[in-house]
Design an enzyme around this catalytic site. Structure first.
Site, PDB file in Angstrom:
ATOM      1  N   SER A 140       0.865  -1.168   0.000  1.00 46.56           N
ATOM      2  CA  SER A 140       0.000   0.000   0.000  1.00 46.56           C
ATOM      3  C   SER A 140       0.910   1.229   0.000  1.00 46.56           C
ATOM      4  O   SER A 140       1.652   1.443   0.962  1.00 46.56           O
ATOM      5  CB  SER A 140      -0.876  -0.042   1.257  1.00 46.56           C
ATOM      6  OG  SER A 140      -1.594   1.151   1.405  1.00 46.56           O
ATOM      7  N   LYS A 166      -1.109  -1.090  -4.371  1.00 45.35           N
ATOM      8  CA  LYS A 166      -2.287  -0.272  -4.020  1.00 45.35           C
ATOM      9  C   LYS A 166      -1.824   1.157  -3.834  1.00 45.35           C
ATOM     10  O   LYS A 166      -0.857   1.417  -3.121  1.00 45.35           O
ATOM     11  CB  LYS A 166      -2.905  -0.837  -2.745  1.00 45.35           C
ATOM     12  CG  LYS A 166      -4.011   0.003  -2.131  1.00 45.35           C
ATOM     13  CD  LYS A 166      -4.733  -0.778  -1.035  1.00 45.35           C
ATOM     14  CE  LYS A 166      -4.636  -0.078   0.304  1.00 45.35           C
ATOM     15  NZ  LYS A 166      -5.347  -0.824   1.374  1.00 45.35           N
ATOM     16  N   LYS A 168      -2.756   5.028  -2.655  1.00 49.70           N
ATOM     17  CA  LYS A 168      -3.699   5.882  -1.937  1.00 49.70           C
ATOM     18  C   LYS A 168      -4.062   7.037  -2.866  1.00 49.70           C
ATOM     19  O   LYS A 168      -3.195   7.592  -3.563  1.00 49.70           O
ATOM     20  CB  LYS A 168      -3.059   6.419  -0.655  1.00 49.70           C
ATOM     21  CG  LYS A 168      -2.784   5.335   0.383  1.00 49.70           C
ATOM     22  CD  LYS A 168      -4.072   4.732   0.906  1.00 49.70           C
ATOM     23  CE  LYS A 168      -3.777   3.711   2.015  1.00 49.70           C
ATOM     24  NZ  LYS A 168      -5.021   3.160   2.583  1.00 49.70           N
ATOM     25  N   ASP A 194      -7.028   3.198  -3.142  1.00 52.11           N
ATOM     26  CA  ASP A 194      -7.741   3.263  -1.866  1.00 52.11           C
ATOM     27  C   ASP A 194      -7.921   4.727  -1.491  1.00 52.11           C
ATOM     28  O   ASP A 194      -6.942   5.454  -1.316  1.00 52.11           O
ATOM     29  CB  ASP A 194      -6.927   2.526  -0.789  1.00 52.11           C
ATOM     30  CG  ASP A 194      -7.649   2.448   0.563  1.00 52.11           C
ATOM     31  OD1 ASP A 194      -8.765   3.007   0.693  1.00 52.11           O
ATOM     32  OD2 ASP A 194      -7.081   1.836   1.487  1.00 52.11           O
ATOM     33  N   GLU A 219     -10.958   1.036  -3.499  1.00 49.12           N
ATOM     34  CA  GLU A 219     -11.296   0.748  -2.097  1.00 49.12           C
ATOM     35  C   GLU A 219     -11.897   1.977  -1.426  1.00 49.12           C
ATOM     36  O   GLU A 219     -11.332   3.067  -1.501  1.00 49.12           O
ATOM     37  CB  GLU A 219     -10.001   0.306  -1.388  1.00 49.12           C
ATOM     38  CG  GLU A 219     -10.184  -0.207   0.034  1.00 49.12           C
ATOM     39  CD  GLU A 219      -8.863  -0.778   0.592  1.00 49.12           C
ATOM     40  OE1 GLU A 219      -7.986  -1.194  -0.206  1.00 49.12           O
ATOM     41  OE2 GLU A 219      -8.701  -0.779   1.821  1.00 49.12           O
ATOM     42  N   ASP A 244     -13.679  -1.300   3.069  1.00 48.53           N
ATOM     43  CA  ASP A 244     -12.760  -1.465   4.199  1.00 48.53           C
ATOM     44  C   ASP A 244     -13.443  -0.849   5.430  1.00 48.53           C
ATOM     45  O   ASP A 244     -14.084  -1.545   6.221  1.00 48.53           O
ATOM     46  CB  ASP A 244     -11.425  -0.789   3.834  1.00 48.53           C
ATOM     47  CG  ASP A 244     -10.411  -0.750   4.979  1.00 48.53           C
ATOM     48  OD1 ASP A 244     -10.743  -1.154   6.102  1.00 48.53           O
ATOM     49  OD2 ASP A 244      -9.264  -0.281   4.763  1.00 48.53           O
ATOM     50  N   LYS A 268      -9.946  -7.090   7.897  1.00 46.94           N
ATOM     51  CA  LYS A 268      -8.925  -6.837   8.919  1.00 46.94           C
ATOM     52  C   LYS A 268      -9.523  -7.368  10.220  1.00 46.94           C
ATOM     53  O   LYS A 268     -10.517  -6.799  10.704  1.00 46.94           O
ATOM     54  CB  LYS A 268      -8.654  -5.335   9.057  1.00 46.94           C
ATOM     55  CG  LYS A 268      -8.087  -4.677   7.797  1.00 46.94           C
ATOM     56  CD  LYS A 268      -7.999  -3.164   7.939  1.00 46.94           C
ATOM     57  CE  LYS A 268      -7.371  -2.539   6.697  1.00 46.94           C
ATOM     58  NZ  LYS A 268      -7.443  -1.056   6.710  1.00 46.94           N
ATOM     59  N   GLY A 296      -4.121  -4.329   6.129  1.00 47.56           N
ATOM     60  CA  GLY A 296      -3.180  -4.048   7.209  1.00 47.56           C
ATOM     61  C   GLY A 296      -3.431  -2.665   7.763  1.00 47.56           C
ATOM     62  O   GLY A 296      -4.132  -1.848   7.151  1.00 47.56           O
TER      63      GLY A 296
HETATM   64  O1  OSB Z   1      -7.014   1.828   4.421  1.00 46.48           O
HETATM   65  O2  OSB Z   1      -5.983  -0.019   4.365  1.00 46.48           O
HETATM   66  C1  OSB Z   1      -6.085   1.137   4.792  1.00 46.48           C
HETATM   67  C2  OSB Z   1      -3.025   2.011   6.881  1.00 46.48           C
HETATM   68  C3  OSB Z   1      -3.603   2.680   7.936  1.00 46.48           C
HETATM   69  C4  OSB Z   1      -4.961   2.876   7.924  1.00 46.48           C
HETATM   70  C5  OSB Z   1      -5.739   2.397   6.873  1.00 46.48           C
HETATM   71  C6  OSB Z   1      -5.162   1.689   5.835  1.00 46.48           C
HETATM   72  C7  OSB Z   1      -3.770   1.535   5.827  1.00 46.48           C
HETATM   73  C8  OSB Z   1      -3.058   0.889   4.747  1.00 46.48           C
HETATM   74  C9  OSB Z   1      -1.710   0.291   5.090  1.00 46.48           C
HETATM   75  O3  OSB Z   1      -3.443   0.855   3.602  1.00 46.48           O
HETATM   76  C10 OSB Z   1      -1.648  -1.163   4.851  1.00 46.48           C
HETATM   77  C11 OSB Z   1      -0.440  -1.776   5.530  1.00 46.48           C
HETATM   78  O4  OSB Z   1      -0.452  -1.968   6.765  1.00 46.48           O
HETATM   79  O5  OSB Z   1       0.513  -2.079   4.810  1.00 46.48           O
HETATM   80 MG    MG Z   2      -8.254   0.764   3.121  1.00 44.91          MG
END
Ligand code: OSB
Ligand code: MG
Length: 375
Positions: A140, A166, A168, A194, A219, A244, A268, A296
């Site tokens: 991510s 992924k 952001k 995401d 996402e 999510d 999660k 995660g």
């Molecule tokens: O939206 O998946 C998410 C990290 C913190 C809060 C929300 C998210 C995330 C990540 C990181 O996308 C995923 C990771 O731990 O590698």
């Molecule tokens: Mg997410």
């Protein structure tokens, strides 16, 4: 197997710096404050859990501080004088005794799963029903200033072997960024985005433009509460929607599937009350042909161990956000640290419990608050 008879719950809040800041639409994280839960039973066995609540109520209403409050005031006192035949019994007790606070409940529930696995001398992955000896890994990538910065990181991640990238996104940091990444990584790389709930229903037109990039999924474009908005959007998009933040329980997952709000669910365990609910969502999704993968939350090696165990369940075929320890931390709090080989993480089926040892001396060094409660 023995019953779960918890004598003491130890909460520790640690402070640990990320190797680099992680920016998503709802905020930037430099240093994590993480609540760890250690349960100890009357036979001296222990189990570890990690709360996924963030420092601020931006991703979810829960935070490290609300979780600390909920655990010390209500959740831990609610198990006083009780034993549980299995971890699922603890889950159902907590789910009926405490409304909301799924992240706080999950931290204790997951510690109980580790304890129960150690009591039975079985790997947690086996106990939860896992079958896959390795799980494909995705990365991510946080928001960047310029599209070329993101494209460089994406290309480096592909070279490192990650099976899915992924990105952001947020309004005005989407189309051009995704276009440049797609051009850099080529058509065969599995790409997703995401938004962490950064868009409004009015933005549907902007989101439709992302259909041009053959994304595996988009996402959580809208607010977590807005299942109908996601259902309407899904009817307009070719790109599958993944939820999510919206999925806080088995019931919410069922609502989302019935409404057509998503074709994928990012599971999660720490967000849905623990492994019991995460497994139920996995099974429900499999029955309804909804794709699942394990997300995660910038966890330490304890939370990652729980995620890896869960992700070994049979229907977790899409890459999870299960990056190796070194991607997040200079030094993780478990040994061995989590690594990636050929774009996959190995599930520790050869060791009991979560399959890694907690470096308690290091944890103590970085602990900023601590309480031990007898139950
Ligand atoms: O939206 O998946 C998410 C990290 C913190 C809060 C929300 C998210 C995330 C990540 C990181 O996308 C995923 C990771 O731990 O590698
Ligand atoms: Mg997410």
């Amino acid at each position: 197997m023995a019953v779960i008879d918890i004598e003491r719950v130890t909460l520790r809040e640690i402070r640990i710096r990320l190797t680099e800041p992680f920016r998503i639409s709802s905020g930037t994280t430099h240093e994590r404050r993480i609540l760890l839960v250690e349960v100890t039973d009357r036979g001296g066995h222990s189990g570890w859990g990690e709360c996924v609540a963030g420092e601020t109520p931006h991703y979810s209403p829960e935070t490290v501080d609300t979780a600390w409050l909920a655990l010390t005031r209500w959740i831990i006192p609610s198990i006083r004088g009780r034993t549980f035949p299995e971890p699922a019994d603890l889950f159902y007790h907590l789910a009926s005794a405490i409304r909301g606070h799924p992240m706080a409940r999950a931290a204790l529930e997951m510690a109980a799963w580790d304890l129960y696995a150690r009591l039975g001398d079985v790997p947690l992955a086996r106990l939860v029903g896992g079958v896959q000896s390795e799980v494909p890994t995705g990365i991510s990538l946080g928001l960047q200033e310029r599209p070329t910065d993101l494209a460089h990181r994406a290309a480096a991640a592909v070279a490192a072997g990650y099976r899915r990238i992924k990105l952001k996104i947020e309004p005005h940091r989407d189309h051009d960024f995704v276009a440049e990444v797609r051009a850099a990584v080529g058509p065969d790389t599995v790409l997703s985005v995401d938004a962490n709930a950064a868009y409004q229903p009015d933005d549907a037109k902007e989101l439709e433009r992302l259909d041009a990039f053959s994304l595996a999924m988009v996402e959580q474009p809208f607010d977590g509460e807005d299942l109908l908005g996601h259902a309407d959007l899904q009817r307009r998009l070719v790109t599958p929607i993944c939820l999510d933040e919206s999925i806080t329980s088995v019931a919410r997952a069922a609502d989302a599937v019935r409404l057509g709000s998503a074709q994928f669910i990012n599971i999660k365990p720490g967000r849905v009350g623990g492994h019991t609910a995460a497994r139920a969502i996995h099974d429900f999704a499999a029955d309804h042909r909804i794709g699942v993968w394990c997300g995660g939350m910038l966890e330490t090696g304890i939370g990652r161990a729980h995620n890896v165990a869960l992700a070994s369940l049979p229907y977790f075929t899409h890459p999870g956000d299960l990056s190796p320890s070194a991607r997040y931390w200079v030094r993780d709090i478990v040994t061995p640290e989590w690594t990636m080989t050929d774009g996959r993480v190995r599930v520790p089926f050869h060791r009991p419990g979560i399959g890694v040892d907690v470096d308690v001396a290091f944890v103590e060094e970085i602990t900023s608050r601590h309480v031990a409660m007898e139950t």
